[in-house]
Design an enzyme around this catalytic site. Structure first.
Site, mmCIF file in Angstrom:
data_model
loop_
_atom_site.group_PDB
_atom_site.id
_atom_site.type_symbol
_atom_site.label_atom_id
_atom_site.label_comp_id
_atom_site.label_asym_id
_atom_site.label_seq_id
_atom_site.Cartn_x
_atom_site.Cartn_y
_atom_site.Cartn_z
ATOM 1 N N ASP A 206 2.823 -6.720 -3.870
ATOM 2 C CA ASP A 206 1.818 -5.720 -3.208
ATOM 3 C C ASP A 206 2.322 -4.498 -3.044
ATOM 4 O O ASP A 206 3.328 -4.334 -2.491
ATOM 5 C CB ASP A 206 1.283 -6.422 -1.946
ATOM 6 C CG ASP A 206 -0.143 -5.882 -1.142
ATOM 7 O OD1 ASP A 206 -1.161 -6.205 -1.895
ATOM 8 O OD2 ASP A 206 0.108 -4.852 -0.353
ATOM 9 N N ILE A 207 1.572 -3.426 -3.395
ATOM 10 C CA ILE A 207 1.754 -2.047 -3.083
ATOM 11 C C ILE A 207 1.618 -1.759 -1.640
ATOM 12 O O ILE A 207 0.705 -2.159 -1.115
ATOM 13 C CB ILE A 207 0.905 -1.179 -3.987
ATOM 14 C CG1 ILE A 207 0.957 -1.606 -5.496
ATOM 15 C CG2 ILE A 207 1.414 0.354 -3.811
ATOM 16 C CD1 ILE A 207 -0.054 -0.742 -6.406
ATOM 17 N N GLU A 249 -4.677 -4.236 -5.414
ATOM 18 C CA GLU A 249 -3.320 -3.916 -5.526
ATOM 19 C C GLU A 249 -2.122 -4.851 -5.656
ATOM 20 O O GLU A 249 -1.110 -4.697 -5.323
ATOM 21 C CB GLU A 249 -3.087 -2.876 -4.252
ATOM 22 C CG GLU A 249 -2.769 -3.300 -2.978
ATOM 23 C CD GLU A 249 -4.083 -3.370 -2.175
ATOM 24 O OE1 GLU A 249 -4.046 -3.186 -1.009
ATOM 25 O OE2 GLU A 249 -5.217 -3.287 -2.913
#
Length: 329
Positions: A206-207, A249
């Site tokens: 996950d960003i 994301e």
């Protein structure tokens, strides 16, 4: 008055000259009709965008090929008629064995209507053919075994099918596997690993602070970040690994045949690839980080969902511990 008998061509009084003239006129009419039929047939053969062919199975000789052969194959028909190997040489190498076996199958079945194989045309382009073939079951004993067929160019159809498949399985923005396709493939690898007793690892990514990136630099820059994450995944993962975008994301990866130690090395390589990324927006330069959760297959796992859940929990643990790190679970 005209003798009524002269109106009857069978009358003995019918002049021989008149009989001859009538026969000639009849013959000319038949010739004209035959010529018209031949012209019509020739026109149809030229206009049909499929290759009609006839092949002597015993002598391995192509007896006939229609005009469309030169358009579709881009090769000289006369060469094919003189040498059957011209057909073999035009077939895409990986498809040659299938093309020959499926042709021979017609001897047992009488007809083969599901043959599809590739050729390389005279310009070096790959084309797809649908080539149906039949034999005459009514042929008398001692007559040569003739196979006839019709080969249609289905290249555009195949390209459309490929494009539809790509659209159905690919995330449009990042060109990675979409969520559905990723989990379909992941489940296949999970079942295979359980059957063969081989290792398997699952990664969630996950960003970090992606909302801040969107709010600060705009959604277009956010899309650019997502695309670079996908590029980094393709660069860092091994051949045969799965990688896909499964949420806004969020990305996921599956490492078939990968021990926990090896999987951690791949995740660390991916982490370094992403840390090296640099973005510029209106003169402002910024970088990104990601949080990753990693887990591996155990004897207790019955579905891919259990690995997904553990990797997802480990990823959120990485978030809680300060982000920009890998947590195993």
């Amino acid at each position: 008055m005209v003798n009524k008998n002269l109106k009857d061509p069978t009358s003995p009084q019918w002049p021989e000259a008149a009989k001859t003239l009538l026969a000639l006129m009849h013959a000319q009419g038949e010739v004209a009709r035959l010529s018209e039929r031949e012209q019509l047939f020739s026109t149809l053969l030229v206009s049909v965008n499929a290759v009609l062919w006839a092949f002597n199975w015993e002598t391995r000789q192509v007896l006939y090929v229609s005009p469309a052969y030169e358009r579709i194959f881009g090769r000289c028909a006369d060469l094919l008629l003189s040498d059957y190997n011209q057909w073999r040489d035009s077939i895409y190498p990986d498809d040659l064995d299938y093309a020959e076996r499926s042709l021979a199958k017609v001897l047992d079945t009488g007809a083969v209507e599901d043959r599809e194989y590739r050729i390389i045309d005279g310009d070096g382009q790959v084309r797809w053919l649908s080539d149906k073939c039949f034999i005459n079951r009514q042929a008398e004993p001692g007559q040569p075994l003739i196979i006839v067929g019709i080969a249609e160019d289905i290249t555009e159809k195949k390209q459309m099918e490929t494009e539809l498949q790509r659209l159905a399985t690919t995330d449009a923005l990042t060109q990675s596997s979409n969520r559905r396709h990723f989990f379909d493939r992941a489940n296949q690898e999970f079942e295979l690993a359980r059957q063969q007793g081989t290792p398997l690892s699952f990664l969630m990514l996950d960003i970090d602070d992606f909302k801040v990136i969107n709010d600060t630099y705009g959604h277009q820059e956010g899309d650019n970040v997502l695309q670079h994450i996908a590029d980094s995944g393709r660069a860092a993962l091994r051949r045969g690994d799965l990688f896909g975008r499964i949420g806004g994301e969020e990305f996921a990866a599956v490492f078939p045949g990968c021990t926990p130690e090896m999987a951690l090395q791949v995740a660390e390589r991916l982490q370094r690839e992403i840390q090296r990324l640099s973005f510029n927006h209106d003169g402002q330069t910024f970088g990104i980080t990601v949080s990753q959760g990693l887990t591996s297959l155990t004897d207790e796992d019955e579905t891919i969902d259990s690995l997904f859940a553990r990797a997802d929990a480990a990823m959120y643990q990485a978030k809680r511990e300060g982000k920009n790190r890998i947590v195993t679970g």
